[in-house]
Design an enzyme around this catalytic site. Structure first.
Site, PDB file in Angstrom:
ATOM      1  N   GLU A 183       0.842  -1.195   0.000  1.00  0.00           N
ATOM      2  CA  GLU A 183       0.000   0.000   0.000  1.00  0.00           C
ATOM      3  C   GLU A 183       0.883   1.254   0.000  1.00  0.00           C
ATOM      4  OE1 GLU A 183      -3.262   0.416  -0.448  1.00  0.00           O
ATOM      5  OE2 GLU A 183      -2.534   2.472  -0.515  1.00  0.00           O
ATOM      6  N   CYS A 214       6.218   5.120   8.630  1.00  0.00           N
ATOM      7  CA  CYS A 214       6.765   4.293   7.543  1.00  0.00           C
ATOM      8  C   CYS A 214       8.263   4.485   7.273  1.00  0.00           C
ATOM      9  CB  CYS A 214       5.974   4.539   6.263  1.00  0.00           C
ATOM     10  SG  CYS A 214       4.281   3.921   6.384  1.00  0.00           S
TER      11      CYS A 214
HETATM   12  N1  NAD Z   1       0.200   4.241   8.014  1.00  0.00           N
HETATM   13  C1  NAD Z   1       0.560   4.422   6.762  1.00  0.00           C
HETATM   14  O1  NAD Z   1       0.583   5.545   6.242  1.00  0.00           O
HETATM   15  C2  NAD Z   1       0.973   3.252   5.908  1.00  0.00           C
HETATM   16  C3  NAD Z   1       1.078   3.410   4.522  1.00  0.00           C
HETATM   17  C4  NAD Z   1       1.447   2.309   3.746  1.00  0.00           C
HETATM   18  C5  NAD Z   1       1.728   1.090   4.354  1.00  0.00           C
HETATM   19  N2  NAD Z   1       1.637   0.959   5.697  1.00  0.00           N
HETATM   20  C6  NAD Z   1       1.899  -0.347   6.289  1.00  0.00           C
HETATM   21  O2  NAD Z   1       0.657  -0.954   6.619  1.00  0.00           O
HETATM   22  C7  NAD Z   1       0.785  -1.733   7.811  1.00  0.00           C
HETATM   23  C8  NAD Z   1      -0.229  -1.274   8.828  1.00  0.00           C
HETATM   24  O3  NAD Z   1       0.084   0.044   9.202  1.00  0.00           O
HETATM   25  P1  NAD Z   1      -0.935   0.955  10.011  1.00  0.00           P
HETATM   26  O4  NAD Z   1      -0.352   2.312  10.064  1.00  0.00           O
HETATM   27  O5  NAD Z   1      -2.308   0.763   9.479  1.00  0.00           O
HETATM   28  O6  NAD Z   1      -0.836   0.268  11.454  1.00  0.00           O
HETATM   29  P2  NAD Z   1      -1.783   0.509  12.726  1.00  0.00           P
HETATM   30  O7  NAD Z   1      -0.920   0.273  13.909  1.00  0.00           O
HETATM   31  O8  NAD Z   1      -2.530   1.784  12.589  1.00  0.00           O
HETATM   32  O9  NAD Z   1      -2.849  -0.668  12.613  1.00  0.00           O
HETATM   33  C9  NAD Z   1      -2.547  -2.030  12.775  1.00  0.00           C
HETATM   34  C10 NAD Z   1      -3.770  -2.707  13.370  1.00  0.00           C
HETATM   35  O10 NAD Z   1      -3.571  -4.114  13.355  1.00  0.00           O
HETATM   36  C11 NAD Z   1      -4.178  -4.644  14.522  1.00  0.00           C
HETATM   37  N3  NAD Z   1      -3.642  -5.989  14.760  1.00  0.00           N
HETATM   38  C12 NAD Z   1      -2.434  -6.347  15.255  1.00  0.00           C
HETATM   39  N4  NAD Z   1      -2.321  -7.697  15.293  1.00  0.00           N
HETATM   40  C13 NAD Z   1      -3.469  -8.195  14.786  1.00  0.00           C
HETATM   41  C14 NAD Z   1      -3.946  -9.514  14.553  1.00  0.00           C
HETATM   42  N5  NAD Z   1      -3.187 -10.587  14.802  1.00  0.00           N
HETATM   43  N6  NAD Z   1      -5.179  -9.676  14.053  1.00  0.00           N
HETATM   44  C15 NAD Z   1      -5.962  -8.587  13.774  1.00  0.00           C
HETATM   45  N7  NAD Z   1      -5.553  -7.316  13.967  1.00  0.00           N
HETATM   46  C16 NAD Z   1      -4.321  -7.128  14.465  1.00  0.00           C
HETATM   47  C17 NAD Z   1      -3.855  -3.649  15.592  1.00  0.00           C
HETATM   48  O11 NAD Z   1      -4.727  -3.774  16.702  1.00  0.00           O
HETATM   49  C18 NAD Z   1      -4.042  -2.325  14.833  1.00  0.00           C
HETATM   50  O12 NAD Z   1      -5.356  -1.839  14.958  1.00  0.00           O
HETATM   51  C19 NAD Z   1       2.238  -1.583   8.243  1.00  0.00           C
HETATM   52  O13 NAD Z   1       3.001  -2.640   7.719  1.00  0.00           O
HETATM   53  C20 NAD Z   1       2.669  -0.280   7.602  1.00  0.00           C
HETATM   54  O14 NAD Z   1       4.036  -0.224   7.360  1.00  0.00           O
HETATM   55  C21 NAD Z   1       1.249   2.013   6.481  1.00  0.00           C
END
Ligand code: NAD
Length: 434
Positions: free
Chosen positions: A151, A263
């Protein structure tokens, strides 16, 4: 088409809402019971412009719901996206994949009928194959493929990025998986979004390579900023002159306090570790990480100098805490390293942020005092530090500032203001590279 997003954070929730807007039936599943309860009450746990309305519309139209239960949710899914966190592992900087693997293990027993399990989390090369192995071990009879669909959305503009992406990257190993994923993203054909289909490893690497390259541009221009300061150049002019070259481009050439957020810091570090592990070190990215850390330290020094070389007993008003505007995300924000360094030397911090205070309270030192009014924040301050370029800080009432401040130092770490104007107005104005 039935879609489950495992993980309802910034990426899972935004992607889920957008897939639902595309017409899919989406369940956002998370192990965080409070988060899911809030979502079920119609409360959005993060600040992201437009998200609340998008979620509300899709929930009310019956295409989006929230759950904490794998059982009863995964069975009917055509596609299950893993969108859980992959933070830096404490101590060594590798990506912590424990949440990804836990999600794979928890969803595996409930797979029913052909399903594509898609890594949307940013994961090191090889992770999709580990997810495949875990699912096979947990549920040997499951009919599934793994895929990688990194993403690229940016917080603060997440919905428009998702709805109008520069590209969609699909790492797949089977035609069935490719067909289902292309079907899900079909609405983007209308705007002729390029779809790159590749193998799992390349898809996983595209994400890290892209983030590392953007971080490189930032560290590069920050080094140029330091050089400008030393030789009397203006980094604005240098960035403009460089950026007008179409091969270079203007974006990500803004000198400032260094990259931060959820990130770039962790992804650059994880790429460095992966490359080292495979005996093919990424020297450029290693330097990018070092330059970024040094840039933060340089900012602390700038602030210290601005208050006369010693911050003890000084009141520093900080405008902006989040790593960038239009988000409440404080993960690895420059504030998280810069403010404790000032506090350690005895500074008093008065802070303002339009959306980030709740998150900031959880991670900044307790002594930070928060204000909801910008001008109360700067009352009796020895220095103002503009740390995040929220729009509300772009047109500050400078007369108010001068009336209310005790000192006259204005440290603009985002180069929002014109140095000549600020100096003429009587500020001891400091910025980055100008
Ligand atoms: N935030 C960004 O701008 C962005 C952009 C691109 C990619 N990413 C990538 O996307 C991924 C997620 O990032 P994010 O910012 O959304 O993280 P976040 O911390 O906001 O959300 C992660 C969620 O996953 C949940 N979770 C953890 N373990 C779980 C499980 N076993 N089952 C179900 N839910 C579970 C957590 O409770 C949390 O709500 C990361 O790898 C990040 O690098 C993030």
């Amino acid at each position: 088409m039935n879609v489950v997003m495992v993980g309802a954070g910034y990426v899972g929730l935004v992607s889920g809402a957008c897939f639902s807007e595309f017409g899919a039936n989406v369940v956002c599943l998370d192990v965080d019971e409070d988060k899911i309860a809030a979502l079920q009450r119609g409360e959005i746990p993060i600040y992201e412009p437009g998200l609340e309305a998008l979620v509300a519309r899709n929930v009310s139209q019956g295409r989006m719901r929230f759950s904490t239960e794998f059982a009863g949710t995964i069975e009917s899914a055509d596609l299950v996206f893993i969108a859980v966190g992959t933070p830096s592992r404490r101590g060594d900087g590798y990506a912590d994949l424990s949440y990804v693997y836990a999600a794979a293990k928890d969803l595996a027993p409930h797979l029913s009928g052909y399903t594509v399990v898609v890594d949307k989390s940013t994961v090191p090369v090889g992770t999709a194959r580990q997810v495949q192995r875990i699912i096979k071990e947990e549920n040997p009879g499951a009919d599934f493929d793994v895929a990688s669909n990194p993403e690229f959305l940016r917080e603060g503009a997440a919905i428009s990025d998702f709805m109008r992406p520069d590209r969609v990257v699909l790492g797949v190993e089977s035609e069935r998986a490719e067909r289902l994923l292309k079907e899900l993203y079909r609405p983007l054909n209308l705007i002729e979004t390029p779809v790159l289909v590749t193998n799992l490893e390349s898809a996983e690497l595209v994400k890290y390579a892209s983030n590392a390259f953007l971080a490189t541009k930032i560290s590069f221009i920050n080094e140029m900023a330091a050089l400008c300061e030393a030789v009397g150049g203006d980094v604005h002019a240098v960035a403009k002159g460089m950026g007008l070259d179409g091969r270079i481009g203007r974006k990500f050439l803004h000198a400032g306090p260094g990259y931060g957020g959820s990130c770039f810091p962790k992804d650059t570090l994880a790429l460095v570790r992966t490359a080292q592990e495979h005996g093919t070190p990424c020297r450029i990215v290693e330097s990018v990480v070092e330059v970024n850390a040094a840039q933060r330290a340089r900012m602390v020094k700038k602030i210290r100098t601005a208050v006369g070389g010693d911050e003890s007993g000084k009141t520093i008003a900080v405008l902006g805490l989040t790593f960038k505007p239009e988000t409440d995300d404080m993960r690895d924000a420059p504030a998280v390293s810069i403010l404790p360094a000032l506090i350690e030397r005895g500074a008093r911090i008065h802070a303002h942020d339009p959306q980030g205070i709740e998150e900031a309270r959880k991670i900044l030192p307790e002594s930070v005092e928060y204000f909801s009014d910008i001008y109360e924040t700067i009352d009796q301050a020895d220095a103002v530090v503009l740390l995040t370029e929220w729009n509300v800080y772009r047109g500050l009432d400078m007369q108010q500032l001068q009336k209310r401040m005790r000192g006259n130092a204005f440290v603009d770490l985002r180069n929002v203001y014109e140095p000549a104007t600020m100096r003429q107005a009587g500020f001891d104005y400091v910025c980055v590279g100008r």
